[in-house]
Design an enzyme around this catalytic site. Structure first.
Site, PDB file in Angstrom:
ATOM      1  N   SER A   1       0.837  -1.198   0.000  1.00 56.26           N
ATOM      2  CA  SER A   1       0.000   0.000   0.000  1.00 56.26           C
ATOM      3  C   SER A   1       0.879   1.259   0.000  1.00 56.26           C
ATOM      4  O   SER A   1       1.674   1.451  -0.914  1.00 56.26           O
ATOM      5  CB  SER A   1      -0.949  -0.046   1.199  1.00 56.26           C
ATOM      6  OG  SER A   1      -1.947   0.930   1.108  1.00 56.26           O
TER       7      SER A   1
ATOM      8  N   ASP B   1      -9.856  -3.531  -5.320  1.00 56.64           N
ATOM      9  CA  ASP B   1      -9.143  -2.446  -4.647  1.00 56.64           C
ATOM     10  C   ASP B   1      -9.215  -1.174  -5.492  1.00 56.64           C
ATOM     11  O   ASP B   1      -8.957  -1.215  -6.701  1.00 56.64           O
ATOM     12  CB  ASP B   1      -7.680  -2.885  -4.486  1.00 56.64           C
ATOM     13  CG  ASP B   1      -6.800  -1.886  -3.748  1.00 56.64           C
ATOM     14  OD1 ASP B   1      -7.289  -0.811  -3.351  1.00 56.64           O
ATOM     15  OD2 ASP B   1      -5.608  -2.199  -3.577  1.00 56.64           O
TER      16      ASP B   1
ATOM     17  N   HIS C   1      -8.083  -4.749  -0.946  1.00 55.18           N
ATOM     18  CA  HIS C   1      -6.867  -4.089  -0.498  1.00 55.18           C
ATOM     19  C   HIS C   1      -6.440  -4.671   0.850  1.00 55.18           C
ATOM     20  O   HIS C   1      -7.269  -4.963   1.708  1.00 55.18           O
ATOM     21  CB  HIS C   1      -7.125  -2.587  -0.351  1.00 55.18           C
ATOM     22  CG  HIS C   1      -5.913  -1.794  -0.022  1.00 55.18           C
ATOM     23  ND1 HIS C   1      -5.024  -1.371  -0.983  1.00 55.18           N
ATOM     24  CD2 HIS C   1      -5.424  -1.342   1.157  1.00 55.18           C
ATOM     25  CE1 HIS C   1      -4.048  -0.688  -0.414  1.00 55.18           C
ATOM     26  NE2 HIS C   1      -4.266  -0.657   0.894  1.00 55.18           N
TER      27      HIS C   1
END
Length: 320
Positions: free
Chosen positions: A166, A262, A292
């Site tokens: 991320s 995501d 995600h």
């Protein structure tokens, strides 16, 4: 959510509905309190997150940022394997605002044990106390100090990879670009797990999955607001958006893993495309049915084992 396995839906629904504050309405004290919170590493939590590898010794050390600030690191050393081991610098996720190295003990100890590498998890400074590009520069400084600290960690200074998920994937990509342009140790590989690469938020999946589990469009806007600040870096600045760098040639070989459900999916896939178009060897895998953050809860997905196996295989291959 359509296309998501039941076990994943159950976990993400619980996470999204827990009586806890969201980044959307946290003040600074609440953000700092959230950073100190670490999920237990015992069942039933470890059924989702994975166990902390018992064969790995976890310690701490400290590096120095360019402004003299201390950068704590969490160091994961696998059982002796005869000879110096490669070094994997890991950069945690959390939107440049939340998260901590301790939260990643299950994943980082797993990587240390399975890759056969010393994993150095960097506690870089976060927003809103420290706006962009502080986190990125802290991570660059950490990578540059690996060769001088390798002996005390039992690692090989000539075999270094970076990885992150991320926001950590964003930072890993930025580190590779800065080290290429401004100097630093050779980086053998970059592993980018559902990375944020485009702060303009202009890719189609941002709209398609605006209300996705775990990470929504509004949360991305909140994280970017904290990290950029009111008068911060332009959205296309490469220190914030590695997708928009003028040149992607000469970067390390990459693994890019994206989650199909995501909002960051398309910018991760487009970054892999940019790398490939610049002649960088790239392996891109888009995991269907995954939201995600799947690397943090592999046991609650159908693809967790496959994604981890791919990550280990790619890191081993490039760190030989």
């Amino acid at each position: 959510m359509k296309g998501m396995p039941l076990r994943t839906w159950v976990l993400t629904t619980v996470l999204d509905r827990l009586p806890r504050q969201s980044i959307l309405d946290m003040d600074l004290q609440e953000i700092q309190r959230a950073r100190r919170s670490v999920p237990p590493t015992v069942p039933p939590y470890s059924w989702a997150t994975g166990k902390v590898a018992r064969s790995v010794t976890i310690g701490t050390d400290a590096l120095a940022a360019r402004d003299g600030a201390t950068l704590p690191v969490r160091v994961y050393v696998p059982a002796p394997a005869g000879g110096p081991l490669p070094t994997l610098v890991f950069l945690h996720g959390g939107g440049w605002v939340l998260g901590s190295p301790r939260m990643y003990d299950p994943l980082c100890s797993f990587l240390a044990a399975e890759v056969g590498a010393v994993v150095v998890n960097v506690d870089y400074r976060m927003a809103p106390e420290h706006r962009a590009p502080t986190a990125a520069l802290d991570c660059v400084d950490a990578v540059r100090q690996v060769p001088t600290h390798a002996a005390r960690w039992g690692s090989d200074p000539s075999r270094i990879a970076v990885a992150g998920d991320s926001a950590g994937g964003n930072l890993a990509a930025v580190v590779c670009q800065v080290v290429r342009d401004e100097g630093g140790p050779p980086i053998a590989h970059q592993a980018l797990l559902y990375p944020g690469t485009d702060a303009t938020m202009s890719q189609p999946s941002i709209r398609e999955h605006a209300d996705a589990p775990v990470l929504t469009r509004r949360k991305i806007e909140a994280f970017l607001g904290h990290y950029r600040g009111p008068d911060g870096l332009a959205a296309r600045d490469p220190l914030l958006s590695p997708l928009w760098a003028a040149d992607h040639t000469g970067l390390p070989p990459a693994l890019v893993q994206t989650a199909d459900l995501d909002p960051l999916r398309d910018e991760g896939m487009l970054y892999a495309e940019r790398l490939s178009g610049a002649g960088v060897p790239v392996r891109l895998t888009n995991y269907l049915g995954a939201p995600h953050g799947f690397a943090s809860f592999p046991g609650a997905t159908h693809i967790g084992g496959q994604a981890r196996a791919e990550l280990v295989t790619e890191l081993r291959r490039h760190l030989r």
